[in-house]
Enzyme design. Structure first.
Site, PDB file in Angstrom:
ATOM      1  N   HIS A   1       0.802  -1.222   0.000  1.00 29.30           N
ATOM      2  CA  HIS A   1       0.000   0.000   0.000  1.00 29.30           C
ATOM      3  C   HIS A   1       0.838   1.278   0.000  1.00 29.30           C
ATOM      4  O   HIS A   1       0.276   2.371  -0.027  1.00 29.30           O
ATOM      5  CB  HIS A   1      -0.913   0.026   1.228  1.00 29.30           C
TER       6      HIS A   1
ATOM      7  N   ASP B   1      -8.068  -6.108   8.050  1.00 27.65           N
ATOM      8  CA  ASP B   1      -8.698  -6.929   7.019  1.00 27.65           C
ATOM      9  C   ASP B   1      -9.365  -8.156   7.627  1.00 27.65           C
ATOM     10  O   ASP B   1     -10.432  -8.585   7.161  1.00 27.65           O
ATOM     11  CB  ASP B   1      -7.660  -7.363   5.981  1.00 27.65           C
TER      12      ASP B   1
ATOM     13  N   GLU C   1      -5.155 -12.666   7.493  1.00 22.95           N
ATOM     14  CA  GLU C   1      -6.073 -11.550   7.361  1.00 22.95           C
ATOM     15  C   GLU C   1      -7.321 -11.927   6.568  1.00 22.95           C
ATOM     16  O   GLU C   1      -8.189 -11.074   6.357  1.00 22.95           O
ATOM     17  CB  GLU C   1      -5.371 -10.364   6.671  1.00 22.95           C
TER      18      GLU C   1
END
Length: 247
Positions: A38, A167, A141
């Site tokens: 990210h 998540d 996750e």
């Protein structure tokens, strides 16, 4: 000056800031997590930044772009201590993907005669050292990953696990991560499974409650803060202090 860096404590970096790296090393952090998935890293950044971090004496946990061969091998070829592999769906998926972090016959990593091989060849002892010295951490996750946590940890190509609480909460049907009792119950499932398997687990522990949980349940490493959050906290503290002086 005595080295005070502690590998148990990591900082989360979202971009290739050399200043941020030097600051966390000087403060005593012993590891960093690079959020390649990210963050704002490209391959040229990683080729320069990872050896710089290692030169500071920091362990480098590279959260790679995705559960694929290329990102895993590139991070390891650049010299990462560990790869954190996101979006593992379950044990079968972990078996296929985590193999890219280990050489045959254990896994399916491809050899590159670059930095890790000192730009030369290799032998069987080098392969053993690489497989022992670099770690592969699938992220827990996804719902399927936590449901099959024991089978994931049993894989020879898995050295430990890295929890993705946000998540995980969404994918377990609880909505946004709120550090609820159900959230901590999931964290305990992973911690207990890792302890039973004799393998390390890592937690992003932003809050005091998460830090206390990780310490009490034997986390191998705690990610104590993220770069953007630390910057925001510093700017906010200065502003709040000034506002107090103007009252």
């Amino acid at each position: 000056m005595q080295d005070k860096r502690d590998r148990r404590y990591a900082a989360w970096l979202s971009g290739p800031s050399f200043a941020a790296a030097e600051i966390v090393a000087d403060l005593g952090y012993g590891a960093v997590v690079l959020d390649i998935e990210h963050g704002s890293f490209d391959l040229a950044d990683l080729e320069r930044f990872i050896p710089f971090l290692r030169g500071l004496g920091l362990e480098v946990l590279a959260k790679v772009l995705g559960p694929e061969r290329g990102p895993i091998q590139q991070a390891l070829d650049f010299g990462a201590t560990a790869v954190v592999v996101p979006h593992i769906e379950g044990a079968a998926h972990a078996a296929a993907v985590c193999a890219f972090g280990k050489f045959p016959p254990l896994g399916d990593r491809s050899f590159a005669g670059g930095r890790t091989a000192r730009y030369g060849g290799f032998d069987d002892e080098w392969i053993v050292r690489q497989d022992r010295g670099t770690r592969v951490y699938p992220m827990i996750e996804d719902a399927g990953a936590i449901e099959q946590i024991d089978d994931i940890l049993a894989l020879d190509t898995v050295d430990g696990v890295f929890i993705g609480p946000s998540d995980l909460s969404v994918r377990r049907g609880r909505g946004a991560y709120s550090r609820s009792e159900e959230d901590f119950a999931d964290l305990r499932i992973v911690a207990d499974a890792a302890r039973a398997a004799g393998k390390p687990w890592v937690l992003p522990a932003w809050s005091p409650q998460e830090k206390a949980f990780a310490l009490e349940n034997g986390a191998d490493q705690l990610v104590l803060t993220m770069e953007h959050g630390a910057i925001m906290a510093g700017f906010k503290a200065a502003l709040d202090q000034t506002h107090e002086l103007t009252l």
